[in-house]
Structure formats: structure tokens, C-alpha cells
Design an enzyme around this catalytic site. Structure first.
Site, PDB file in Angstrom:
ATOM      1  N   CYS A   2      16.975  45.431  26.535  1.00 21.32           N
ATOM      2  CA  CYS A   2      15.881  45.200  25.594  1.00 21.32           C
ATOM      3  C   CYS A   2      14.697  46.102  25.911  1.00 21.32           C
ATOM      4  O   CYS A   2      14.516  46.545  27.037  1.00 21.32           O
ATOM      5  CB  CYS A   2      15.436  43.747  25.654  1.00 21.32           C
ATOM      6  SG  CYS A   2      16.771  42.556  25.485  1.00 21.32           S
ATOM      7  N   ARG A  27      17.304  52.466  23.935  1.00 20.99           N
ATOM      8  CA  ARG A  27      17.870  51.487  24.857  1.00 20.99           C
ATOM      9  C   ARG A  27      18.943  50.625  24.195  1.00 20.99           C
ATOM     10  O   ARG A  27      19.718  49.967  24.868  1.00 20.99           O
ATOM     11  CB  ARG A  27      16.759  50.589  25.413  1.00 20.99           C
ATOM     12  CG  ARG A  27      15.751  51.335  26.258  1.00 20.99           C
ATOM     13  CD  ARG A  27      14.607  50.446  26.677  1.00 20.99           C
ATOM     14  NE  ARG A  27      15.000  49.492  27.692  1.00 20.99           N
ATOM     15  CZ  ARG A  27      14.940  49.710  29.008  1.00 20.99           C
ATOM     16  NH1 ARG A  27      14.518  50.880  29.456  1.00 20.99           N
ATOM     17  NH2 ARG A  27      15.294  48.789  29.871  1.00 20.99           N
ATOM     18  N   TRP A  75      18.478  43.116  22.569  1.00 20.72           N
ATOM     19  CA  TRP A  75      19.926  43.332  22.620  1.00 20.72           C
ATOM     20  C   TRP A  75      20.539  41.981  22.939  1.00 20.72           C
ATOM     21  O   TRP A  75      20.339  41.435  24.013  1.00 20.72           O
ATOM     22  CB  TRP A  75      20.259  44.364  23.694  1.00 20.72           C
ATOM     23  CG  TRP A  75      21.685  44.822  23.716  1.00 20.72           C
ATOM     24  CD1 TRP A  75      22.232  45.823  22.967  1.00 20.72           C
ATOM     25  CD2 TRP A  75      22.741  44.322  24.539  1.00 20.72           C
ATOM     26  NE1 TRP A  75      23.565  45.973  23.275  1.00 20.72           N
ATOM     27  CE2 TRP A  75      23.907  45.061  24.239  1.00 20.72           C
ATOM     28  CE3 TRP A  75      22.828  43.312  25.504  1.00 20.72           C
ATOM     29  CZ2 TRP A  75      25.128  44.832  24.869  1.00 20.72           C
ATOM     30  CZ3 TRP A  75      24.046  43.069  26.134  1.00 20.72           C
ATOM     31  CH2 TRP A  75      25.173  43.830  25.811  1.00 20.72           C
ATOM     32  N   ASN A 101      13.199  40.565  28.928  1.00 23.10           N
ATOM     33  CA  ASN A 101      14.413  41.350  29.148  1.00 23.10           C
ATOM     34  C   ASN A 101      15.111  40.767  30.362  1.00 23.10           C
ATOM     35  O   ASN A 101      14.478  40.504  31.376  1.00 23.10           O
ATOM     36  CB  ASN A 101      14.069  42.827  29.391  1.00 23.10           C
ATOM     37  CG  ASN A 101      15.308  43.695  29.543  1.00 23.10           C
ATOM     38  OD1 ASN A 101      16.415  43.281  29.237  1.00 23.10           O
ATOM     39  ND2 ASN A 101      15.116  44.910  30.021  1.00 23.10           N
ATOM     40  N   GLY A 102      16.422  40.533  30.263  1.00 19.72           N
ATOM     41  CA  GLY A 102      17.169  39.977  31.376  1.00 19.72           C
ATOM     42  C   GLY A 102      17.962  38.751  30.943  1.00 19.72           C
ATOM     43  O   GLY A 102      18.156  38.503  29.754  1.00 19.72           O
ATOM     44  N   GLU A 487      35.734  61.164  30.812  1.00 17.75           N
ATOM     45  CA  GLU A 487      34.385  61.242  30.237  1.00 17.75           C
ATOM     46  C   GLU A 487      34.427  61.670  28.775  1.00 17.75           C
ATOM     47  O   GLU A 487      33.683  61.152  27.941  1.00 17.75           O
ATOM     48  CB  GLU A 487      33.536  62.213  31.073  1.00 17.75           C
ATOM     49  CG  GLU A 487      32.121  62.448  30.560  1.00 17.75           C
ATOM     50  CD  GLU A 487      31.265  61.191  30.523  1.00 17.75           C
ATOM     51  OE1 GLU A 487      30.197  61.241  29.879  1.00 17.75           O
ATOM     52  OE2 GLU A 487      31.653  60.162  31.111  1.00 17.75           O
ATOM     53  N   LYS A 491      32.998  59.422  25.630  1.00 20.17           N
ATOM     54  CA  LYS A 491      32.003  59.901  24.660  1.00 20.17           C
ATOM     55  C   LYS A 491      32.487  59.649  23.234  1.00 20.17           C
ATOM     56  O   LYS A 491      31.723  59.209  22.376  1.00 20.17           O
ATOM     57  CB  LYS A 491      31.744  61.405  24.862  1.00 20.17           C
ATOM     58  CG  LYS A 491      30.932  61.725  26.082  1.00 20.17           C
ATOM     59  CD  LYS A 491      29.491  61.354  25.922  1.00 20.17           C
ATOM     60  CE  LYS A 491      28.858  60.580  27.012  1.00 20.17           C
ATOM     61  NZ  LYS A 491      29.482  59.780  27.964  1.00 20.17           N
ATOM     62  N   GLU A 494      32.319  55.916  22.401  1.00 19.40           N
ATOM     63  CA  GLU A 494      30.957  55.394  22.307  1.00 19.40           C
ATOM     64  C   GLU A 494      30.300  55.675  20.964  1.00 19.40           C
ATOM     65  O   GLU A 494      29.634  54.799  20.403  1.00 19.40           O
ATOM     66  CB  GLU A 494      30.085  56.004  23.415  1.00 19.40           C
ATOM     67  CG  GLU A 494      30.344  55.454  24.792  1.00 19.40           C
ATOM     68  CD  GLU A 494      29.464  56.110  25.837  1.00 19.40           C
ATOM     69  OE1 GLU A 494      28.890  55.390  26.667  1.00 19.40           O
ATOM     70  OE2 GLU A 494      29.346  57.352  25.828  1.00 19.40           O
ATOM     71  N   HIS A 510      54.524  58.584  31.968  1.00 18.60           N
ATOM     72  CA  HIS A 510      54.692  57.216  32.446  1.00 18.60           C
ATOM     73  C   HIS A 510      54.082  56.199  31.484  1.00 18.60           C
ATOM     74  O   HIS A 510      53.499  55.212  31.912  1.00 18.60           O
ATOM     75  CB  HIS A 510      54.089  57.080  33.846  1.00 18.60           C
ATOM     76  CG  HIS A 510      54.718  57.978  34.854  1.00 18.60           C
ATOM     77  ND1 HIS A 510      55.949  57.725  35.421  1.00 18.60           N
ATOM     78  CD2 HIS A 510      54.299  59.168  35.376  1.00 18.60           C
ATOM     79  CE1 HIS A 510      56.256  58.696  36.265  1.00 18.60           C
ATOM     80  NE2 HIS A 510      55.283  59.588  36.250  1.00 18.60           N
ATOM     81  N   LYS A 609      21.215  51.662  26.489  1.00 14.99           N
ATOM     82  CA  LYS A 609      21.081  52.771  27.423  1.00 14.99           C
ATOM     83  C   LYS A 609      20.994  52.292  28.870  1.00 14.99           C
ATOM     84  O   LYS A 609      21.649  52.817  29.755  1.00 14.99           O
ATOM     85  CB  LYS A 609      19.826  53.586  27.078  1.00 14.99           C
ATOM     86  CG  LYS A 609      19.631  54.827  27.939  1.00 14.99           C
ATOM     87  CD  LYS A 609      20.716  55.841  27.680  1.00 14.99           C
ATOM     88  CE  LYS A 609      20.512  57.111  28.478  1.00 14.99           C
ATOM     89  NZ  LYS A 609      21.671  58.001  28.347  1.00 14.99           N
TER      90      LYS A 609
END
Length: 614
Positions: A2, A27, A75, A101-102, A487, A491, A494, A510, A609
């Protein structure tokens, strides 16, 4: 997660708060709100589901006057995204308003107790419990706001950064922090608060980073007061923020992500400045000089990180083992903290985090410290929690990263890990001088080779249009390129919401080979290195099953170019430094596919973020 913004002073608060929320949009969030104390003493809360622009539209016909206020982007954790659950939250009397926030872990127990006292709740959030509890204590014991907050925080279990307004004390704002970031900006007769410095730098470069357990009592025209829940007074340590306004604006680019992809050559130059000498024949890290004994005598290294930082750690593992001959384990911080790991005194734990506030990584650091490990932090955000908690470390110095999908932070982390491996290997005598000089020299040339790769942007943009149809992607690499494949897949997931997986190329047989058909694009990092022939065989296996191959190859490669569907040519470099070059086209591929699909590149759905909750 948040975003928190606050202002108290003589200016109109609302424009400052809204601009601050816009600075914090990176964020990740699903609702937004603002609370204002007007000059007539009225406390109003305005909030909406959706983006900050929805909030400003909602406030168009509202009274937004006042020089004291708090604002928030949420969030969702407890309760669905909605106006009802958006912050700020009123107390029952509407005399108090809070943003948070938390996560409050014991909120259900506290809520049940308050409901038994007859208190009515308006939301499903854990946050509302705090403000209702504060008001209950205030009234029950006839206390001032600060004392009530101190008593409540004795009872609260969890992580929080909170800010409260009291309409009965319109010249005061109270903020508190535990395991969630909070910054106080100090101006001339005015104060600002923020989840980080980005909402503040436009107005002041003087900040105080609140420590865990700190409560800031902020009043107009008075010095900042810092206490804890036991009312112990602390002297605020005022620091200067080294962030320019230009670093947190798009600078003519359509998205922050593209801007940050293109910033990477300059970012890595800054990352190496003062560490790789001008002759490019030596690497110096102050942490290795100051803590040589702890680092050189470590029986093993453990890297803890999450997401993109974990991928950087996989590359760091190979660099450190190759150059230093020290065993290295790479752990997901979220798993490490819960699985009763074996940590011995003398072990070095390397904690990697862009924001320096990643909750799982911070918890892993605290666990390792309790077991006597020496902690080395690698971080981007100056003054954040991880640099303050670790014994030593290195900043990556790539500047603020606003796009949710990490780009320049990843290459900065890999660069710092490379320099750490070189510095330690040199001190341990485990790297040959010729190899050491070769890597240092080539590392210094990486920024200009990145510039060459960035010239491929138009080619990759055109290529991306071909593959927007895909519902699945496979990414393959070997050795140092395997984490690059991971990575690249991350990307794409996301920001385009296309399912993608990264694998070591040899593992394709495999299991994943069962997925390959004419609708399956496969991205293969196939540059000239020790396993080139092996990867070439993997490509032939894919083509035999009608898979579509996008190959990253060394410039001039004709063999793979003759069989791949699409080829992206990269400048030659040392195999151990290839991740710094090969990552960039994969960042651009993900970016352009997402743009073609009309996705919100900088603020992908459901993501944040700075992940400050579990």
C-alpha cells in the site's frame, strides 16, 4: 504494498496528497482514498475503488480544503477491493481517521472483543480494528491520542505503518511503524509522510526514516517528536535524500518500464562507479575491506531473496562458487523463514531486495541473525529496512525503479554479485590473475554492449506482434543462462498475463517437451558458450515437433539462424556476464507483447512493487 502519504503545514493538503499517491502508484493497489481536516475542524474521508484518477473524479464536487490530511492506495489483504474497504477508515464517532500498510495478525481476536463492547464496524479490514481500538481506549480512559496509540500498539501483533488524524486536535498527525516502511519529510514549517521518499522529494530532501517501534508526533511549527510505545524519547536522525524528481518521472517514455530498460547502461555505470577503477583492472568493495575476516572465513554463503532477486541470486551462486570456491545455497526467503534451516555461526547470509522492505526477506534476515550468521545486504533503496538491519552490504545504485516488473534492479543486483565474487576471489587467491583481469575488463564494457542491445528495440517490437496470440511460452537456457530463462518467463507472466515457464534446456526432455507443438513459442538463450552444441540439439528437438523458436544468439551465428523461426543477435561477452546482455531483449519482448495486448505495463493486476506483507 500500500501507499501512504500525509501532509501537515500551511499549504492546501489535497493537491500534495493526490500527487503523492500518483508517485506511489507503482507500488500496486486496487483502491484509493484521502482524509482531510478542514479549517472549520470537520474531518472528511473520500475514497473509491480503482485508480487515483477515480478518486479525483469522485472528489470533483467535494470540499477538499484544508492543510492537514492523509491519503492511501490499498492493496487488498483483508476484504475485497471496494470503496467500503478502502482507506482511510473512520473510528465509530468519525473523530479519528487512519491509514495503514501491513497486516494485523490478531485483528480477528481484537475485533471480536470490540464488537462485544458494542462497537460497530464498517469494513472487513484488519486496519479498522486499530482506529476503533484507539478511540475505545481514548474514551474509556480519557487519554490523549498519543497515549491511546501507545497502549493499543502494545496489544497489536503484526506489521504496520500507520498514520492517524484526530479532528479534536487538527494541528497534529501521528504516525507509527513496525516492519513496514515509513518516512517523514521535514520542510519549512511543514511535514510530509510517505511509504518511501518518492512523494516527498518534490518538496524537501530532508527526511527521517522511522525505525521499528517508532511513533512520530508531528505538529505544525513544532520540532518532530519521536517516541516509542513506552514513551521513551528519541532524537530524530535527519538524512538527505539522494533522489531527483526526474528519476521518478517518465521522461518522455510511454511507460516507466521502457524508461528503466533503457536506463540500464547508465545504471550499471553508476553501480560500478568507485568500485571498478578507471583502468578496469581492479574491483574494490568497501564491505569486503571492512569485513574481510567474516567474508573470507565463511564456510558457506546462503542467498535469501524473492522473485527477480532470487533469480539474481542464482547467477550470484555460480559467480561466487566459480571465483571463490565457497559453497553457496540460494533460498526463497518465504520458505527459508519457516523450515527450521540449518544456520551455523560464521555462515554469511546475503539478503537481496530491490526495495529493502520485502517482508519475507527481512524475516529471513532476523532468523539468520538470531543464529549467529553474518548478514550482507544487497539493496537499491537507500535507508530502507534491510540496509539498516544487516551487518554490511552494497547498494546497487540504479536509482528509483517505478515499474512493478523489475528490470534495472535485476541487472544491478547481478552486477553487485559479480563484483562481490571478484573482490572475494581476489582476496582468497582462488581466481587466476589472468581470469580476474579479463572479467573486470569485460564487466566495464557491459554498459556499451547494453547500448548495442537496446538498438534492437524496434526489431523486438515487430517480433512481439507475431506472438501476442500465444497462451503459453517456454524459456530455456543452460548454465548462467538458466536464471535468465526464469527471469524472462517471469517478466512475460507479470505484465502480459501469458503463462510462461523457464527451464534448464536439458530438462526439456524430462517433461516440458510434451507441451511443444505449433502453437508453443519457445525462447532459447543459445549464445556461443561451453554448452552451445547441447542447446543446438535442444532447438532441433523443438523444431522436430513444430515448435516456434525465438533464439538469442551471438552476433554472426548462422547455424541456429538457419533453423530458428526468429533470431535476436547479441554482442559477444564472457559466458559469466551473458545474463547482463541476454536479459535485456527478454525484458523488451515481454514489454512489447504486453503493450500489444493493451495491458497496464507499469501496474500489472494483483502485483505490488514492494511486498511488505506475507
Amino acid at each position: 504494498m500500500c501507499g501512504i502519504v500525509g501532509y501537515i503545514g500551511t499549504r492546501d493538503a489535497y493537491p500534495i496528497l493526490i500527487k503523492g499517491l500518483q508517485r506511489l502508484e507503482y507500488r500496486g493497489y486496487d483502491s484509493a482514498g484521502v482524509a482531510l481536516i478542514h479549517d472549520n475542524g470537520r474531518l472528511d474521508v473520500f475514497k473509491t475503488k480503482g485508480k487515483v484518477c477515480n478518486l479525483t473524479d469522485y472528489c470533483n464536487d467535494k470540499d477538499i480544503s484544508g492543510s492537514v490530511g492523509i491519503a492511501h492506495t490499498r492493496w487488498a489483504t483483508h476484504g475485497e477491493p471496494s470503496s467500503r474497504n478502502a482507506h482511510p477508515h473512520y473510528s465509530e464517532s468519525q473523530n479519528l481517521a487512519i491509514i495503514h500498510n501491513g497486516i494485523i495478525e490478531n485483528y480477528a481476536d481484537l475485533k471480536q472483543k470490540l464488537q462485544k463492547k458494542g462497537i460497530q464496524f464498517r469494513s472487513d479490514t484488519d486496519t479498522e480494528v486499530i482506529v476503533q481500538f484507539v478511540e475505545y481506549v481514548q474514551k474509556k480512559k480519557n487519554l490523549d491520542l498519543l497515549t491511546a496509540v501507545q497502549l493499543v500498539l502494545h496489544e497489536v501483533i503484526g506489521a504496520y505503518a500507520i498514520a492517524l488524524l484526530d479532528k479534536n486536535h487538527p494541528d497534529m498527525l501521528i504516525a507509527a511503524k513496525k516492519q513496514s516502511p515509513l518516512v517523514v519529510g521535514i520542510g519549512d514549517g511543514e511535514f510530509f509522510i510517505g511509504s518511501d521518499a518518492s512523494p516527498i522529494v518534490e518538496y524537501t530532501d530532508k527526511v527521517v526514516y522511522l525505525e521499528d517501534g517508532n511513533i512520530a508526533v508531528i505538529k505544525k511549527d513544532e520540532a518532530l517528536k519521536i517516541v516509542n510505545i513506552y514513551n521513551t524519547v528519541f532524537s530524530p536522525e535527519i538524512k538527505t535524500v539522494d533522489i531527483s524528481l526526474g528519476q521518478i518521472e517518465k521522461g518522455g517514455y510511454p511507460h516507466f518500464m521502457l524508461k528503466e530498460i533503457f536506463e540500464q547502461p547508465d545504471c550499471l555505470t553508476n553501480c560500478m562507479r568507485g568500485r571498478v577503477n578507471t583502468e578496469a583492472d581492479h574491483v574494490t568493495l568497501s564491505a569486503v575491506i571492512d569485513y574481510k575476516e567474516q567474508l573470507l572465513n565463511a564456510p558457506r554463503f546462503i542467498i535469501v531473496a524473492c522473485g527477480t532477486s532470487w533469480h539474481a541470486g542464482l547467477i550470484g551462486k555460480q559467480m561466487i562458487e566459480n571465483l571463490c570456491r565457497i559453497p553457496v545455497e540460494v533460498e526463497y526467503a518465504s520458505e527459508f523463514r519457516y523450515r527450521n534451516p540449518v544456520i551455523n555461526k560464521g555462515d554469511v547470509v546475503i539478503a537481496i531486495s530491490q526495495s529493502g522492505e520485502t517482508a519475507d526477506t527481512l524475516a529471513a534476515v532476523e532468523l539468520a541473525k538470531r543464529h549467529g550468521a553474518f548478514i550482507y545486504g544487497i539493496c537499491n533503496a537507500v535507508g530502507s529496512s534491510i540496509p539498516r538491519t544487516t551487518h554490511t552490504g552494497s547498494y546497487i545504485h540504479v536509482g528509483p525503479e517505478i515499474g512493478v516488473a523489475s528490470t534495472k534492479a535485476f541487472t544491478g543486483q547481478v552486477t553487485v554479485l559479480t563484483m562481490l565474487a571478484l573482490a572475494l576471489g581476489k582476496e582468497r587467491g582462488t581466481v587466476k590473475e589472468e581470469e580476474y583481469l579479463q572479467i573486470v575488463k569485460e564487466l566495464s564494457l557491459i554498459p556499451q554492449k547494453m547500448e548495442e542491445v537496446l538498438k534492437l528495440n524496434d526489431q523486438i517490437a515487430a517480433l512481439s506482434r507475431i506472438f501476442t496470440y500465444a497462451r503459453n511460452f517456454l524459456y530455456l537456457g543452460r548454465g548462467f543462462s538458466y536464471p535468465v530463462a526464469l527471469e524472462g518467463a517471469l517478466k512475460l507472466k507479470e505484465i502480459s498475463y501469458i503463462h510462461a515457464e523457464g527451464y534448464p534446456a536439458a530438462e526439456m526432455k524430462h517433461g516440458p517437451i510434451a507441451l511443444i507443438d505449433s502453437d508453443m513459442p519457445v525462447v532459447v538463450v543459445a549464445t556461443h558458450n561451453a554448452m552451445y552444441e547441447k542447446v543446438l540439439s535442444n532447438i532441433q528437438e523443438i523444431k522436430a515437433r513444430q515448435g516456434k523458436v525465438i533464439a538469442l544468439v551471438s552476433k554472426g551465428d548462422e547455424t541456429i539462424a538457419s533453423i530458428a523461426d526468429e533470431v535476436i543477435e547479441l554482442p559477444d561477452t564472457l559466458e559469466c556476464l551473458e545474463p547482463l546482455i541476454a536479459t535485456i531483449p527478454l525484458q523488451m519482448l515481454a514489454y512489447h507483447i504486453a503493450v500489444c495486448k493493451g495491458k497496464n505495463v507499469d501496474q500489472p493486476r494483483n502485483l505490488a512493487k514492494s511486498v511488505t506483507v506475507e
